[in-house]
Write a protein that holds these residues in place. Structure first.
Motif, PDB file in Angstrom:
ATOM      1  N   PRO A  31      18.098  36.079 -29.600  1.00  9.32           N
ATOM      2  CA  PRO A  31      16.759  36.461 -30.057  1.00  9.32           C
ATOM      3  C   PRO A  31      15.908  36.898 -28.869  1.00  9.32           C
ATOM      4  N   LEU A  32      15.877  38.200 -28.622  1.00  6.48           N
ATOM      5  CA  LEU A  32      15.131  38.738 -27.480  1.00  6.48           C
ATOM      6  C   LEU A  32      14.137  39.779 -27.970  1.00  6.48           C
ATOM      7  N   GLU A  33      12.990  39.841 -27.319  1.00  8.16           N
ATOM      8  CA  GLU A  33      12.018  40.873 -27.659  1.00  8.16           C
ATOM      9  C   GLU A  33      12.570  42.234 -27.224  1.00  8.16           C
ATOM     10  N   ALA A  34      12.172  43.292 -27.928  1.00  5.41           N
ATOM     11  CA  ALA A  34      12.692  44.634 -27.624  1.00  5.41           C
ATOM     12  C   ALA A  34      12.468  44.981 -26.155  1.00  5.41           C
ATOM     13  N   ALA A  35      11.293  44.631 -25.616  1.00  4.40           N
ATOM     14  CA  ALA A  35      10.980  44.967 -24.220  1.00  4.40           C
ATOM     15  C   ALA A  35      11.971  44.285 -23.275  1.00  4.40           C
ATOM     16  N   ASP A  36      12.367  43.067 -23.592  1.00  2.00           N
ATOM     17  CA  ASP A  36      13.316  42.351 -22.732  1.00  2.00           C
ATOM     18  C   ASP A  36      14.693  42.993 -22.779  1.00  2.00           C
ATOM     19  N   ARG A  37      15.041  43.520 -23.944  1.00  2.00           N
ATOM     20  CA  ARG A  37      16.366  44.154 -24.059  1.00  2.00           C
ATOM     21  C   ARG A  37      16.471  45.396 -23.196  1.00  2.00           C
ATOM     22  N   GLN A  38      15.332  46.142 -23.088  1.00  2.00           N
ATOM     23  CA  GLN A  38      15.381  47.377 -22.283  1.00  2.00           C
ATOM     24  C   GLN A  38      15.498  47.016 -20.804  1.00  2.00           C
ATOM     25  N   ALA A  39      14.668  46.146 -20.333  1.00  2.00           N
ATOM     26  CA  ALA A  39      14.723  45.707 -18.933  1.00  2.00           C
ATOM     27  C   ALA A  39      13.831  44.487 -18.794  1.00  2.00           C
ATOM     28  N   TRP A  40      14.384  43.463 -18.214  1.00  2.00           N
ATOM     29  CA  TRP A  40      13.594  42.238 -18.007  1.00  2.00           C
ATOM     30  C   TRP A  40      13.049  42.230 -16.589  1.00  2.00           C
ATOM     31  N   ARG A  41      11.741  42.041 -16.473  1.00  2.00           N
ATOM     32  CA  ARG A  41      11.108  41.989 -15.144  1.00  2.00           C
ATOM     33  C   ARG A  41      10.326  40.683 -15.037  1.00  2.00           C
ATOM     34  N   PRO A  42      10.695  39.789 -14.133  1.00  2.00           N
ATOM     35  CA  PRO A  42       9.870  38.591 -13.976  1.00  2.00           C
ATOM     36  C   PRO A  42       8.528  38.953 -13.341  1.00  2.00           C
ATOM     37  N   ASN A  43       7.473  38.251 -13.708  1.00  2.60           N
ATOM     38  CA  ASN A  43       6.171  38.486 -13.064  1.00  2.60           C
ATOM     39  C   ASN A  43       5.555  37.202 -12.529  1.00  2.60           C
ATOM     40  N   CYS A  44       6.324  36.119 -12.553  1.00  3.92           N
ATOM     41  CA  CYS A  44       5.866  34.917 -11.862  1.00  3.92           C
ATOM     42  C   CYS A  44       7.073  34.064 -11.500  1.00  3.92           C
ATOM     43  N   ALA A  45       6.868  33.172 -10.546  1.00  7.70           N
ATOM     44  CA  ALA A  45       7.953  32.277 -10.130  1.00  7.70           C
ATOM     45  C   ALA A  45       7.353  30.898  -9.876  1.00  7.70           C
ATOM     46  N   VAL A  46       8.131  29.884 -10.200  1.00  9.46           N
ATOM     47  CA  VAL A  46       7.718  28.494  -9.943  1.00  9.46           C
ATOM     48  C   VAL A  46       8.697  27.934  -8.916  1.00  9.46           C
ATOM     49  N   ALA A  47       8.169  27.309  -7.860  1.00  3.74           N
ATOM     50  CA  ALA A  47       9.029  26.750  -6.805  1.00  3.74           C
ATOM     51  C   ALA A  47       9.018  25.231  -6.873  1.00  3.74           C
ATOM     52  N   ALA A  59      13.336  15.169 -17.961  1.00  3.24           N
ATOM     53  CA  ALA A  59      13.741  16.097 -19.035  1.00  3.24           C
ATOM     54  C   ALA A  59      12.511  16.751 -19.669  1.00  3.24           C
ATOM     55  N   HIS A  60      12.586  18.038 -19.818  1.00  2.00           N
ATOM     56  CA  HIS A  60      11.471  18.804 -20.385  1.00  2.00           C
ATOM     57  C   HIS A  60      12.006  20.163 -20.850  1.00  2.00           C
ATOM     58  N   SER A  61      11.200  20.862 -21.609  1.00  2.00           N
ATOM     59  CA  SER A  61      11.478  22.284 -21.811  1.00  2.00           C
ATOM     60  C   SER A  61      10.305  23.021 -21.184  1.00  2.00           C
ATOM     61  N   ASP A  62      10.536  24.245 -20.756  1.00  2.00           N
ATOM     62  CA  ASP A  62       9.492  24.942 -20.014  1.00  2.00           C
ATOM     63  C   ASP A  62       8.404  25.428 -20.967  1.00  2.00           C
ATOM     64  N   ARG A  63       7.196  25.398 -20.445  1.00  2.00           N
ATOM     65  CA  ARG A  63       6.022  25.841 -21.201  1.00  2.00           C
ATOM     66  C   ARG A  63       6.190  27.269 -21.704  1.00  2.00           C
ATOM     67  N   MET A  64       6.008  27.479 -22.989  1.00  2.00           N
ATOM     68  CA  MET A  64       6.132  28.841 -23.522  1.00  2.00           C
ATOM     69  C   MET A  64       4.763  29.460 -23.801  1.00  2.00           C
ATOM     70  N   THR A  65       3.681  28.698 -23.554  1.00  4.34           N
ATOM     71  CA  THR A  65       2.351  29.161 -23.963  1.00  4.34           C
ATOM     72  C   THR A  65       2.037  30.573 -23.447  1.00  4.34           C
ATOM     73  N   ALA A  66       2.322  30.836 -22.179  1.00  2.00           N
ATOM     74  CA  ALA A  66       2.016  32.156 -21.619  1.00  2.00           C
ATOM     75  C   ALA A  66       3.231  33.087 -21.647  1.00  2.00           C
ATOM     76  N   LEU A  67       4.429  32.509 -21.869  1.00  2.00           N
ATOM     77  CA  LEU A  67       5.660  33.324 -21.838  1.00  2.00           C
ATOM     78  C   LEU A  67       5.956  33.916 -23.211  1.00  2.00           C
ATOM     79  N   GLY A  68       5.427  33.240 -24.258  1.00  2.00           N
ATOM     80  CA  GLY A  68       5.755  33.648 -25.621  1.00  2.00           C
ATOM     81  C   GLY A  68       7.079  33.032 -26.051  1.00  2.00           C
ATOM     82  N   PRO A  69       7.421  33.160 -27.346  1.00  2.00           N
ATOM     83  CA  PRO A  69       8.665  32.575 -27.850  1.00  2.00           C
ATOM     84  C   PRO A  69       9.896  33.202 -27.202  1.00  2.00           C
ATOM     85  N   CYS A  70      10.969  32.445 -27.160  1.00  2.00           N
ATOM     86  CA  CYS A  70      12.276  32.928 -26.694  1.00  2.00           C
ATOM     87  C   CYS A  70      12.236  33.582 -25.313  1.00  2.00           C
ATOM     88  N   PRO A  71      11.701  32.901 -24.315  1.00  2.00           N
ATOM     89  CA  PRO A  71      11.674  33.508 -22.978  1.00  2.00           C
ATOM     90  C   PRO A  71      13.035  33.456 -22.290  1.00  2.00           C
TER      91      PRO A  71
END
Ligand SMILES: O=C(O)CCC(=O)C(=O)O
Ligand SMILES: [Fe+2]
Length: 235
Positions: A31-47, A59-71
């Protein structure tokens, strides 16, 4: 914050690896957004820095609030080798090849080991790229386990492990975040069924909600809850 040239270069290399998998059709059923299928470009990184085996990440799952569903989240390990543990929280009905072999998707490992696998341990070594393909954040939790046992050290960093996770904040998602009754931005989460994993029927649709982010210290929450009108349908 402006990324350094080295981080920009790392992001480019990570994007190349992710896009090679997308373009080879290895993620065709995910389940990927159309934009991700064409080319995925990260715009942030967590260190993250793990100075020794006594430092882990719960144990956690990563915050999807700003990433949107299915990141897509691509995780680069540097330094000492540490155990990355995945726990399945929800059964999904995915085509068996989704994600492609060797992508680091827990679905691959779970499918290879049997449908009822609920925990997967991966030893992440220096320079290894793990791609958490969707719907990993919706259907698994992940952690870096603490250890008092010997583990593979790195010739320069010794017992220290660094991790960079590359993510793409999807335009629009952070702007639709409602404010909860405490006056804080709500967080977006995926619905997870309450039954034990073995009794669950595989899910074909993922649903989301916004909720009050309970205070980390007092656990206080105003109980704010609103469904997100977005459904991710699995192949
Ligand atoms: O260090 C890792 O491999 C995982 C880091 C992580 O889960 C995170 O930053 O959210
Ligand atoms: Fe994470």
């Amino acid at each position: 914050m402006q990324a350094s040239p080295a981080l920009e270069r790392a992001a480019e290399l990570v994007a190349l690896a992710v896009n090679a998998r997308l373009q080879s059709g290895g993620a065709a059923m995910l389940p990927l957004e159309a934009a991700d299928r064409q080319a995925w470009r990260p715009n942030c990184a967590v260190a993250n820095c793990y100075a020794s085996g006594a430092v882990g990440m719960a144990a956690h799952s990563d915050r999807m609030t700003a990433l949107g569903p299915c990141p897509i989240i691509a995780s680069l390990s540097l330094g000492a080798t540490r155990c990355f543990r995945l726990h399945r929280t929800q059964r999904v009905d995915l085509w068996e090849g989704a994600g492609g072999t060797g992508s680091g998707s827990p679905h691959d490992t779970a499918v290879a080991a049997g449908a009822d696998v609920v925990r997967v341990d991966l030893q992440l070594a220096h320079n290894q790229l793990l791609v958490m393909w969707p719907p990993t954040q919706e259907t698994w939790k992940h952690e870096v386990t603490k250890t008092s046992k010997p583990f593979t050290l790195h010739k320069r960093s010794g017992a220290t492990r660094f991790n960079l996770t590359f993510r793409r904040m999807k335009p629009g998602w952070e702007h639709r975040v409602p404010t909860c009754r405490c006056g804080r931005p709500a967080v977006m989460k995926a619905h997870v069924p309450k039954q034990p994993i073995q009794q669950q029927q595989p899910t074909r649709q993922l649903r989301y909600y916004y909720a009050c982010e309970s205070d980390g210290r007092t656990k206080a929450s105003c109980g704010f809850f609103v469904d997100v009108p977005h459904v991710a349908t699995l192949a």
